[in-house]
Write an enzyme that holds these catalytic residues in place. Sequence first.
Site, PDB file in Angstrom:
ATOM      1  N   SER A  68     -57.765 -64.459 100.145  1.00 22.86           N
ATOM      2  CA  SER A  68     -57.028 -63.512  99.303  1.00 22.86           C
ATOM      3  C   SER A  68     -57.222 -63.867  97.836  1.00 22.86           C
ATOM      4  CB  SER A  68     -55.539 -63.556  99.658  1.00 22.86           C
ATOM      5  OG  SER A  68     -54.837 -62.541  98.993  1.00 22.86           O
ATOM      6  N   THR A  99     -62.015 -45.948 100.436  1.00 19.03           N
ATOM      7  CA  THR A  99     -62.670 -46.025  99.131  1.00 19.03           C
ATOM      8  C   THR A  99     -62.697 -47.462  98.618  1.00 19.03           C
ATOM      9  OG1 THR A  99     -61.892 -43.792  98.620  1.00 19.03           O
ATOM     10  CG2 THR A  99     -62.625 -45.151  96.768  1.00 19.03           C
ATOM     11  N   CYS A 141     -43.654 -64.782 102.455  1.00 17.56           N
ATOM     12  CA  CYS A 141     -43.572 -63.733 103.471  1.00 17.56           C
ATOM     13  C   CYS A 141     -42.312 -63.842 104.318  1.00 17.56           C
ATOM     14  CB  CYS A 141     -44.802 -63.787 104.370  1.00 17.56           C
ATOM     15  SG  CYS A 141     -46.339 -63.542 103.462  1.00 17.56           S
TER      16      CYS A 141
END
Length: 394
Positions: free
Chosen positions: A199, A237, A325
Site C-alpha cells: 500500500s 479506470t 482498522c
Amino acid sequence: MKQIYMDNAATTKVAPEVFDAMLPFFCEQYGNPSSAYRFSGQIADKVAEARKTIADAIGASDREIFFTSGGSESDNWAIKGIADALSSKGNHIITSKIEHHAVLHTCEFLEKHGFEVTYLPVDEKGRISLEELEKAIRPTTILISIMFANNEIGTIEPVAEIGKIAHEHGVIFHTDAVQAFGHVPISVNELNIDLMSVSAHKIHGPKGTGFLYVRSGIKLSNLIHGGAQERGKRAGTTNAAGIIGLAKATELAVASMDKVQAYESALRDKLIKRVLEEVPFTRVNGDLENRLSNNANFCFRFVEGESLLMLLDQKGILGSSGSACTSGSLDPSHVLLAIGLPHEIAHGSLRLTLSTETTEEDIDYIVETLKQIIERLRSMSPLYEDFVKKNQEA
C-alpha cells in the site's frame, strides 16, 4: 498546541515530492490512459514507467505488478484469487493468528465456502515456528499467507525461510508486506515470494493506491470483471495520479532506506529504553531484534488503553492502541492475545510509530508526558491500589 504524530503505521504524510509528481495528472494530464489518442497515450507511458520503477524496486518484471486500491484489496485478491483458481487442486490454506484483518477475515469468509484454514500460533515475540509451519502442510494445501512484518508489534517474520518451505512442498506463498515495503530491502526472488501486497500510504504516498505482485506463471482468478485494465485481471479506470505517486514514494523510500533505518531505529531504541527504565510495570511487545525500525509497542499494567490515548491526544501526542482498522473495537488486540498476554494487560497497550520527522525532543516530551499520564491513571485504578497494598503487606 504542540502536535507529535506517532501513528505512521496507520498512515503517513504525503511527501512533497510525491504530491508534486501527482499534481499534473489531476488538471493538466487528466486523460484516461486507456483511450486511443496521443494525449492519453502520454499518460499511459507514465503509468508504464511507474510500473517499471516499482518492479525494479523488488527485483520483479513489470508484467508481475498489478495496481490496486491498497493493501486490503491486494490481500483479498491474492487469497480469494488463489482459492478460486486452485480449488480443484486443494482447499487448505495456512496463515497465522497475528495477520491483518484483511487476511484473517478473508480466510474466515473462505471457511464458510468449503475451505479449511490453519491459523498458526506465534511465540512471545510474534514469530511463527518454521517447524509448525512445515507440519501444517497437507497434500491439499494450496496457499501459505504470512505477513512480512506485523502492523502492531513490528515483528519481522522469517520470510525467506517460509517461502523456501512453501516451494519445497509445491505451495504458493503470499505475504502482506504493507508495513515492510519501503522500510526493509525486498527481493521477491531471494525471499521466495510468489504474491505480495503493498500500500502506498505507508511510505508517504497517496491513500487508495497499492499493488499486488504476482509471480509469472501463478494462476490467479480475476478480481474485477469489466475492461481490459491490468491485463484484464482488474477492470476499472486506471488511477494514474495515484500510481505515479506510489512510484515516486517507492523511489524515495528505496534511495533513503539505509539512512532512514539508522535514524528511526536510534530514536526507537531511545524511546523503548527510557519507557522501560522510567515507567514501572511496563513491557515492550514484539521482537527487539527482528523489528521494524520505527515501531515501539508497549503494555502498561493497571492502565486502560483508550483513556491513555485520549489523554495523550490532549497533550498533542497522536498514537494508537493497535491497528487503525480496529480502532472502533473495545476488544483487546488479537495480536497481543496471540503472543500470550492476558486481557487485562493487553487492554493497556500503546503503539508509537515514528518517521524521519520525529526528533529527540519529541521522544523526551513523549516519555515525560507518558510518565505523568500513567501515574494519574494508576492513581484512579482500584486494581493498582490493591496491587500496591499487597506488595506493602508482603
